[in-house]
Enzyme design. Sequence first.
Site, PDB file in Angstrom:
ATOM      1  N   ASP A  34       0.820  -1.226   0.000  1.00  0.00           N
ATOM      2  CA  ASP A  34       0.000   0.000   0.000  1.00  0.00           C
ATOM      3  C   ASP A  34       0.846   1.265   0.000  1.00  0.00           C
ATOM      4  O   ASP A  34       0.623   2.185   0.816  1.00  0.00           O
ATOM      5  CB  ASP A  34      -0.931   0.014   1.216  1.00  0.00           C
ATOM      6  N   GLU A 218     -11.372   0.301  -3.126  1.00  0.00           N
ATOM      7  CA  GLU A 218     -10.705   0.745  -1.897  1.00  0.00           C
ATOM      8  C   GLU A 218      -9.479   1.562  -2.295  1.00  0.00           C
ATOM      9  O   GLU A 218      -9.258   1.857  -3.460  1.00  0.00           O
ATOM     10  CB  GLU A 218     -10.316  -0.468  -1.037  1.00  0.00           C
TER      11      GLU A 218
END
Length: 555
Positions: A34, A218
């Site tokens: 991420d 997301e």
Amino acid sequence: MEFKTRFVLFALCALLLRFSNAFQNPIIPGFNPDPTIQRVGKDYFLATSSFEFFPAVPIYHSTDLIDWEIIGHALNRPSQLNMRGTAPSGGVFAPSLRYHEQSRTYYMITTWFDIISPPDNSTKTPRSMFVTTKNIWDDDAWSDPIYVDQWGFDPDLFFDDDGKVYLTTTMGSQFEDPDSGYFAIWISEIDIKTGNALTEARLFHVSSLPINTPRLAEGSHIYRLGKYYYLLTAEAGTENGHRAMISRAKNLNGPWETNPNNPILFNGRNLSNPILATGHADFVSTPGGDWYAVFLATRPQNPTNGTGKNQLGRETFLSPMKWVNDWPVVNGGKDIAFDMPGLSNLPRPKSWRDDFNGKLADKAYYTPRTPYKKFESLTARPGWLRLRGNPYTLSDRETPATLMRKQVDLNTVWSTELDFQPTNARHEAGVTIFLSIHYHNEIAVTLHPETKKRVVVAKTRSGTDGALNTTYAEIPETGAVKLYIKAEPSKYSLGYAVGKDQPKYIAEVGNRWLQAFLPGWQVFTGSFFGIYSTAGMGLPMLVPADFNYIQTELV
């Protein structure tokens, strides 16, 4: 003469690599998912997820997008993050790092899952939090958290040109839209000083993918470039179908136009790729106006395709990017590769070592969860690191006396020299290759449970139930012992040596068990090497474990 020749050849190779206009992926190897990036002047700063490991949210620095150094952590003290009993792959999820130029302030917003299902059969959908600093080089300068009002994870902060600040998060949205899939993106305007919402939250983006892809959005980031706002999302989950999608609008209220060439980042069209799960991206521009995307991806092993296991976890990759007709095009629309054009690379050093000369070599050490108190000393025995074993083991959902580092190479040997005189068969100190409380493997010094003699014990865990296998080897009753974990793409071997002997490997475990989880659990992390000491059975231990060094060496 031979040494001079080799030195010259090495220097020439370094120069050729440096000026070859190519770089090697991943740019930050090992468990670094991420990624989120910001450039401030000539400096690039990048943060990644950390899940149950502490300190949390590592901050990396580079001036060329290739050579990265860890400079600290945004969450580094209990007043910011006090993880107790956090489940494997709970903890701190995807951060977003942003710099507000007008106030010269860095913001890091993230989400802390203190309870997560599975395995706890109960999930508290968290409220995200952000911390700030004006000096990103100083860990102590990061503020205590400010919580926002809106539920959800994978939060992002967007500072618009008119001074308004918007928060986006991800959460299940079937109560608003039955066709929204598993997760969708919500937005609200917030007060950046307090985190309080200034507007009602509204459903902002629903994935356009088929429901069985899965339909899941997301990891959102909002940008404003020229006449458009852009919304970048990570979609289809974190497995091999992971991808990056983008849409644009001339107003945050829409209407939004979907990029006809979506996904802009997706290696999953061909599951024979040695790089998969590409997604959860962020964009950055260079001072010269070039653009790049950072994103997570995996390197499956044994075999190197969609059926392999990625024991290193999700890593940080980089790709050049161009804007074509006001849309971003990543890597010319081609699949992501290990060798990428556009920048220059430097050869990695063959070995790394920490001799514990009064301080730790860098800030890349971790513990599972937040320690109750300090258990390490660099002054009790000068030139050695002393661990005071605490009541917890590596299998407990607590913080044992351990210091861990991310495994960053597939072929490497992790080693140490340990001086340890246990007085009870419960006492144990050594080295570990660690994924979670269920799957970790050790070679350590202890007392044999029957003979009570000092021995080396090798412990491996494998199978769908994490079954423990134990092997003992005799060693002298006194003196230091060298311990080794040899990592290969297919397996890990556990060994030891006494005196000037070569390592003797006495146990091994397949790499698939360093990316495994028990049924009903999950794994979002990667493998860590570590040193540890434990009293076992919840009792105190007065015997210190002294480590002379730790070292990794490429093989």
